[in-house]
Design a protein around this motif. Sequence first.
Motif, mmCIF file in Angstrom:
data_model
loop_
_atom_site.group_PDB
_atom_site.id
_atom_site.type_symbol
_atom_site.label_atom_id
_atom_site.label_comp_id
_atom_site.label_asym_id
_atom_site.label_seq_id
_atom_site.Cartn_x
_atom_site.Cartn_y
_atom_site.Cartn_z
ATOM 1 N N ARG A 133 0.845 -1.204 0.000
ATOM 2 C CA ARG A 133 0.000 0.000 0.000
ATOM 3 C C ARG A 133 0.873 1.243 0.000
ATOM 4 N NH1 ARG A 133 -1.947 4.045 2.854
ATOM 5 N NH2 ARG A 133 -0.823 3.525 4.753
ATOM 6 N N GLU A 134 1.889 1.268 0.861
ATOM 7 C CA GLU A 134 2.775 2.428 0.924
ATOM 8 C C GLU A 134 3.598 2.574 -0.357
ATOM 9 O OE1 GLU A 134 5.026 1.937 4.516
ATOM 10 O OE2 GLU A 134 3.345 2.522 5.789
ATOM 11 N N ALA A 135 4.045 1.449 -0.915
ATOM 12 C CA ALA A 135 4.842 1.504 -2.150
ATOM 13 C C ALA A 135 4.022 2.040 -3.322
ATOM 14 C CB ALA A 135 5.375 0.117 -2.489
ATOM 15 N N SER A 136 2.721 1.753 -3.314
ATOM 16 C CA SER A 136 1.864 2.244 -4.405
ATOM 17 C C SER A 136 1.358 3.660 -4.142
ATOM 18 C CB SER A 136 0.681 1.292 -4.610
ATOM 19 O OG SER A 136 -0.122 1.243 -3.452
ATOM 20 N N GLU A 137 1.677 4.197 -2.964
ATOM 21 C CA GLU A 137 1.266 5.545 -2.566
ATOM 22 C C GLU A 137 -0.237 5.747 -2.668
ATOM 23 O OE1 GLU A 137 3.705 8.267 -4.820
ATOM 24 O OE2 GLU A 137 5.517 7.691 -3.719
ATOM 25 N N LEU A 138 -0.981 4.728 -2.239
ATOM 26 C CA LEU A 138 -2.441 4.790 -2.235
ATOM 27 C C LEU A 138 -2.942 4.953 -0.813
ATOM 28 C CD1 LEU A 138 -3.272 1.834 -4.670
ATOM 29 C CD2 LEU A 138 -3.308 4.280 -5.197
ATOM 30 N N THR A 139 -4.091 5.593 -0.690
ATOM 31 C CA THR A 139 -4.742 5.660 0.612
ATOM 32 C C THR A 139 -5.295 4.267 0.911
ATOM 33 O OG1 THR A 139 -6.910 6.195 -0.291
ATOM 34 C CG2 THR A 139 -5.433 8.063 0.205
ATOM 35 N N LYS A 140 -5.701 4.060 2.148
ATOM 36 C CA LYS A 140 -6.276 2.763 2.499
ATOM 37 C C LYS A 140 -7.553 2.504 1.703
ATOM 38 C CE LYS A 140 -4.126 2.371 6.984
ATOM 39 N NZ LYS A 140 -4.241 2.366 8.423
ATOM 40 N N LYS A 141 -8.339 3.528 1.469
ATOM 41 C CA LYS A 141 -9.572 3.392 0.677
ATOM 42 C C LYS A 141 -9.231 3.005 -0.757
ATOM 43 C CE LYS A 141 -13.901 4.301 -0.689
ATOM 44 N NZ LYS A 141 -14.319 3.140 -1.446
ATOM 45 N N GLN A 142 -8.259 3.691 -1.360
ATOM 46 C CA GLN A 142 -7.860 3.374 -2.732
ATOM 47 C C GLN A 142 -7.266 1.965 -2.836
ATOM 48 O OE1 GLN A 142 -5.171 6.681 -3.092
ATOM 49 N NE2 GLN A 142 -6.591 7.870 -4.378
ATOM 50 N N PHE A 143 -6.491 1.596 -1.836
ATOM 51 C CA PHE A 143 -5.866 0.279 -1.844
ATOM 52 C C PHE A 143 -6.920 -0.817 -1.685
ATOM 53 C CE2 PHE A 143 -3.076 -3.061 0.122
ATOM 54 C CZ PHE A 143 -2.218 -3.217 -0.949
ATOM 55 N N ALA A 144 -7.884 -0.600 -0.808
ATOM 56 C CA ALA A 144 -8.969 -1.566 -0.635
ATOM 57 C C ALA A 144 -9.745 -1.728 -1.939
ATOM 58 C CB ALA A 144 -9.895 -1.128 0.503
#
Length: 119
Positions: free
Chosen positions: A24-35
């Motif tokens: 998630r951190e490597a993709s620089e996405l928020t938790k909502k975006q990652f979910a």
Amino acid sequence: MVARSDRSPSRASRELAMTLEYYREASELTKKQFADKLGISTQFLHSLLDGKGNPSLDTLEEMATKLNLEFSPLFRAPTTSAPVAKRKYRTAESPAEPPQRASNSRSRTPAKRQPPASE
């Protein structure tokens, strides 16, 4: 299944949480975006990151695919014909012999004593 009385996350749950947080951190996405990317709810992602979620094998496989990760070979059929240990099973027609016990120095039957050597 092992019962957890202390309700602490299992090693597998902790490792899954660390892996998900890393990607998630490597993709620089928020938790909502990652979910959304993984196809799971934000609430379920939070439970996974806390080590409390219990995803099905199908969900784990889908998440791995969406992260371009290989799913564990443990769940795949072998591609080579590796030797497999064969186990003898008992059947009514041909019962297998029971395994022989290894000899033990503390046998229940006393050892025969040798008579003293005569001089």
